[in-house]
Structures are given as C-alpha cells and as structure tokens.
Design a protein around this motif. Sequence first.
Motif, short mmCIF file in Angstrom:
data_model
loop_
_atom_site.label_atom_id
_atom_site.label_comp_id
_atom_site.label_asym_id
_atom_site.label_seq_id
_atom_site.Cartn_x
_atom_site.Cartn_y
_atom_site.Cartn_z
N LYS A 10 0.83 -1.20 0.00
CA LYS A 10 0.00 0.00 0.00
C LYS A 10 0.87 1.25 0.00
O LYS A 10 0.62 2.19 -0.77
CB LYS A 10 -0.92 -0.02 1.22
N ALA A 11 1.90 1.27 0.86
CA ALA A 11 2.79 2.43 0.91
C ALA A 11 3.54 2.60 -0.40
O ALA A 11 3.70 3.72 -0.90
CB ALA A 11 3.77 2.28 2.07
N PHE A 14 1.14 4.20 -3.07
CA PHE A 14 0.89 5.63 -2.91
C PHE A 14 2.14 6.45 -3.18
O PHE A 14 2.08 7.51 -3.84
CB PHE A 14 0.35 5.92 -1.51
N TYR A 52 5.99 14.56 2.27
CA TYR A 52 4.97 13.52 2.40
C TYR A 52 5.14 12.76 3.72
O TYR A 52 4.16 12.49 4.43
CB TYR A 52 5.06 12.55 1.22
N TYR A 56 2.59 12.56 6.81
CA TYR A 56 2.03 11.25 7.16
C TYR A 56 2.29 10.90 8.62
O TYR A 56 1.37 10.48 9.33
CB TYR A 56 2.65 10.17 6.26
N SER A 142 0.12 16.27 -1.38
CA SER A 142 0.62 15.36 -0.34
C SER A 142 -0.46 15.08 0.69
O SER A 142 -0.66 13.94 1.12
CB SER A 142 1.85 15.96 0.34
N PHE A 145 -3.07 12.69 -0.70
CA PHE A 145 -2.57 11.31 -0.79
C PHE A 145 -2.45 10.68 0.60
O PHE A 145 -2.76 9.50 0.78
CB PHE A 145 -1.21 11.29 -1.50
N VAL A 146 -1.99 11.46 1.58
CA VAL A 146 -1.87 10.94 2.94
C VAL A 146 -3.24 10.59 3.50
O VAL A 146 -3.41 9.58 4.20
CB VAL A 146 -1.16 11.96 3.85
N TRP A 148 -5.85 9.45 1.96
CA TRP A 148 -6.28 8.14 1.46
C TRP A 148 -5.32 7.04 1.88
O TRP A 148 -5.73 5.89 2.09
CB TRP A 148 -6.39 8.19 -0.07
N HIS A 149 -4.04 7.37 2.00
CA HIS A 149 -3.05 6.37 2.41
C HIS A 149 -3.34 5.83 3.81
O HIS A 149 -3.18 4.64 4.08
CB HIS A 149 -1.65 6.99 2.35
N ARG A 150 -3.78 6.70 4.72
CA ARG A 150 -4.00 6.31 6.11
C ARG A 150 -5.35 5.64 6.33
O ARG A 150 -5.61 5.16 7.44
CB ARG A 150 -3.88 7.52 7.02
#
Length: 536
Positions: A10-11, A14, A52, A56, A142, A145-146, A148-150
């Motif tokens: 996942k990381a 992204f 980023y 994050y 950034s 994206f963070v 959705w990443h988290r």
Amino acid sequence: MAQFLSRYGKAAFFLGVFTILIIISSWDYPGFYPKWIFVGLPLTVSTSLVLYAVIYFWLYPIFRIGKSGIRNWALLLGILVLFGAGFYFAGRLSISDEEYKASFKRIHNSMQSTYVEATTERVQSELIGGTTVTTLYFFGISWLFVYWHRKKNLKKRFSKWWKQQSRNTSGVHILYLSMGWIFWLFFTLSPVLVSGKTVVWETTLLMMVPSILFFYINLKTSFDLLANSKILLALLVTLCWWGILLFVKACWFLLITKGLGMPPILDGKDVYKEVAKVGDKNNVYYIMGKAIGMIVASTAFKELIILMASFIYGYDRTITRYRKQMAVIAETRQREQLKQKEMEKEVVDARLQSLKYQINPHFLFNSLNFLYSQSLPLSEDLARATMLLSKMMRYGLQENSEEAKVSLAGEVEHLQNFIEFNQLRFSNQLQIDFATEGQVAIRRIMPLLLITFVENAFKYGELHQAEHPLQIHLKVDSQKLIFFVRNKKRKGPKEDSTGIGLENIKRRLALGYPDRHKLTISDEEDFYTTELTVEL
C-alpha cells in the motif's frame, strides 16, 4: 516477496503514484533550463517525499487528534515555510538568472508581444512567487494522498466500490454515456463546424477532460446531499463546483498549450492571437490574464449546463433509489407481518393443545391422590411412585397452561421426580449421572423446556451400563444456561418416534428465545447427544 507486498504494498503504491505525479508536474517540457532535469527535478522529488513523510507521520495525526488550533496552524505555517525554502533552494541551484530571463523572452515571443529585459529583482520575485505556488500545490497533493493512504481497508473498499460499479455499469449504460458525451461535443461545436472555422480536435478533446471529471464529482456530491434531503445545499455546491471548474479549465488550457505544446485554438479561435490584438502587448501577465478571461467567458455557460445536468441526473437517481428503498421496506414489512401472524397462530395452537392436555390430568391427578392413600399401607415404593407421578402431573397441570417463565429450581425438581420415578420402576438399576451447577434458585426459564430431552433419553437409551451412564448436566450462570444430555443407544427394536415433542420444543424456543438459543443434536452410531444453550 508476497509478505513484503502484503506489508508495504500500500505504501509503495501511494509513494509511487505520488512520485510520478510530482515528476509530471515538475518536468521542464519546453526545455528552458538545461540543469533542471538532472539537478532541480531530483531535489524537488526528494523534498516532496520528505514533505509527504512529515505530513504522514506527524502533521496529519496532530490535526486529527490535536486540541490546540493555534499550535496546529503555527506548525503548518512553519512546515510550509521550511519546505518552501527547500523548493526555492532547488530552483536557485539549477536555474541561473540568465536562463530565467531567456525563458521570459521565449514566452513573450510565443505571445507575439514586445520583450522588455527582465531585471534581477524581477527574476527574484518571480522565483519566490513560483516557489510559493509550487509549495502550496505539492502540500495539497501530499495531504490528499496521505488522507487516502492512512485509510484502513482501502483495498477492500476499492474492491467493493469496483464490484458495485461493475454491477451497476452495463454495456448499454456505457454506450448511452458515450453517446451522450459525443452528442454534447458536436452540439457545442456546431456553430464552429457550420461556420467552417478550424477545429483542433486534440485541444478540444483535452479540454473536455475537466468537464467530464467535474460532471461525475458533482454527480457524487449531489447524490449524497440529495439523499439527505439537502436540496439547497446541493444546488449551492453545484454552483461552487462551477466556479472551480472554470478556473481549472483556464489553468488546464494554459498547461496543455504552453506546457504540452498543443495549438491554442478554442472554438475556432487562436486565443493568444485574439488577446494580443488589444491591451498591453508588452505585459505577459496582462496577456495571460486576458486569455484566462476569454476561456472563462467562452466556456462558462456550457459548463453550467453540464453541471446542472449532473445535478438533475443526481436528483433523478435519488428519487429512483428512494422508490426502491420504499418498495423494499414495504415488502419487508409485509413479510414481517405475515411472520408475526404465523407466530401468533402457533402460540394460539400451542395454548389450545395445552388446554387439550389438561383435560386428562385433572381426572388423573384426583385418581392418583386416591391411589396414594390406598397404597401407603401396602407398599412404600408403590406409594412413593404414586406421589412422584402426582407431583409430575401437578407440575404439568400448573405450569403448562401459560408460556410465562418459571423458576429453574422447579424445572430441576421436575427432572429429579421423573428420574426417581423411573428408578422405582426399574428397582434403582438405572445408571444416571445427573448434576447441576450454578444458582438454579434465582434463574427463570420457560416451563417444561428440558423434560423432553430427558424423556427421549429414557425412551430410546440404554441406561443399565455403568460404563456408559445417562449424562444429564445443567450449568447456569448470570448470562446463559447450558443443558447437556448424552445417552448410549439401545440395541434391538425401538418404539416408533413421531418427532412431535422435539419439533414443539424447537417452536417454543423460536418463540420464547428468538436469536438467543442454540440447539445442537449429534446422532452418532452408538450415542445420541443434545446440547441446549439459552441466553437468559
């Protein structure tokens, strides 16, 4: 490899997409700066990745759980200043003043305006302004994206969304959408086509990308707001998306014409030539602003139509979903009413059956009292058996008339009377392991719920083997009751079983303990086991 992907996939996804987006956004397409690709671009990408990571691991969690708004915004401002300095350093290290002045001259030449030599102070101010815009842009990307990443279970969410879209999007649906956008394209271009003006299809099609994107964005927001009966707010959001779309289309036009080198022809007109005919031809900012104004003026009404069509489509989908939900609710309510009527009928039938069973016990109870008094001088065992039978009949007469709960101690006593009565029948030769655990005196249960399992064990079980006794175990606590019966099967001929008693127990459990009981029956070759668990 599979373990690595499951842990860091996942990381990696992204960060990979984020890096590609930064490279695309920062690439020197016109080739103005020779050192940028090898020096400035790697520094910009590295600074963006560090930004980023800071967002994050630090800034985003602080804003999620932090209570001090002033401190949070102070940290945000400090991070913007710090990374803005990093982007400025990347620009200064890879772009000289002479290269920056030469890029000014090329822009003026492309605008067909007179070039005026740019001063060092102007270059400095331009670089600071460009760095500020770049920092805000990269920070916003950034943060998005963070966000959705988290999110947890993002893969499952996307898979669920994709399956839903696959079910809802048929080939006919895609055909209708494609025909609709083709119709819209030729409808908006019809004045240009009729007049015989030049149509640059690559620019025209690229300019439709923001319109299509915002159409579905507004469709999603309108659908969600209208589903919550927020009509005015949905309309206001549509108008806000309209303003944002006009600005995005203007920036998008500048990007594809100046960055990608597409012809600046919109609706049959060369935008830059048109705006250069009037005003200050030597001011590149005036020309750029005039071009943006011309793009906004030529697309405003068409984009409003697109977003209003999206709003109406979302409203229609909301009404359709509401009707489907009402139909489902009505169907569910009808099924529940039918089920309720069936349950009420079963209760009435059970009570009528109970009254039917009470007719004989009245007569039998009086007769047993007489037999007990007559047998007492003759045989103590006979008198005891008669008294136990009388108690069992009395309990059945008193407790089987209603479905109200009774004391668990009374149920246990009824089981003990039944066991003792049968022991007297077989001269105390039956091998029975009967045990209770817990406070039975303070618990309550539906009447005559346990006796059927014991009766079946006596009826079909082999109860004379010491190594395989009949096991009757009752355990109760503050939350549940567990009743366990296990017997060895009797060999040879058996009595015919109708299964009525067990079916009646199952119906009573469904009525008295819906979704709060579990009945497990294990019919093995040599043993028969029942285990009932009831949530009290």
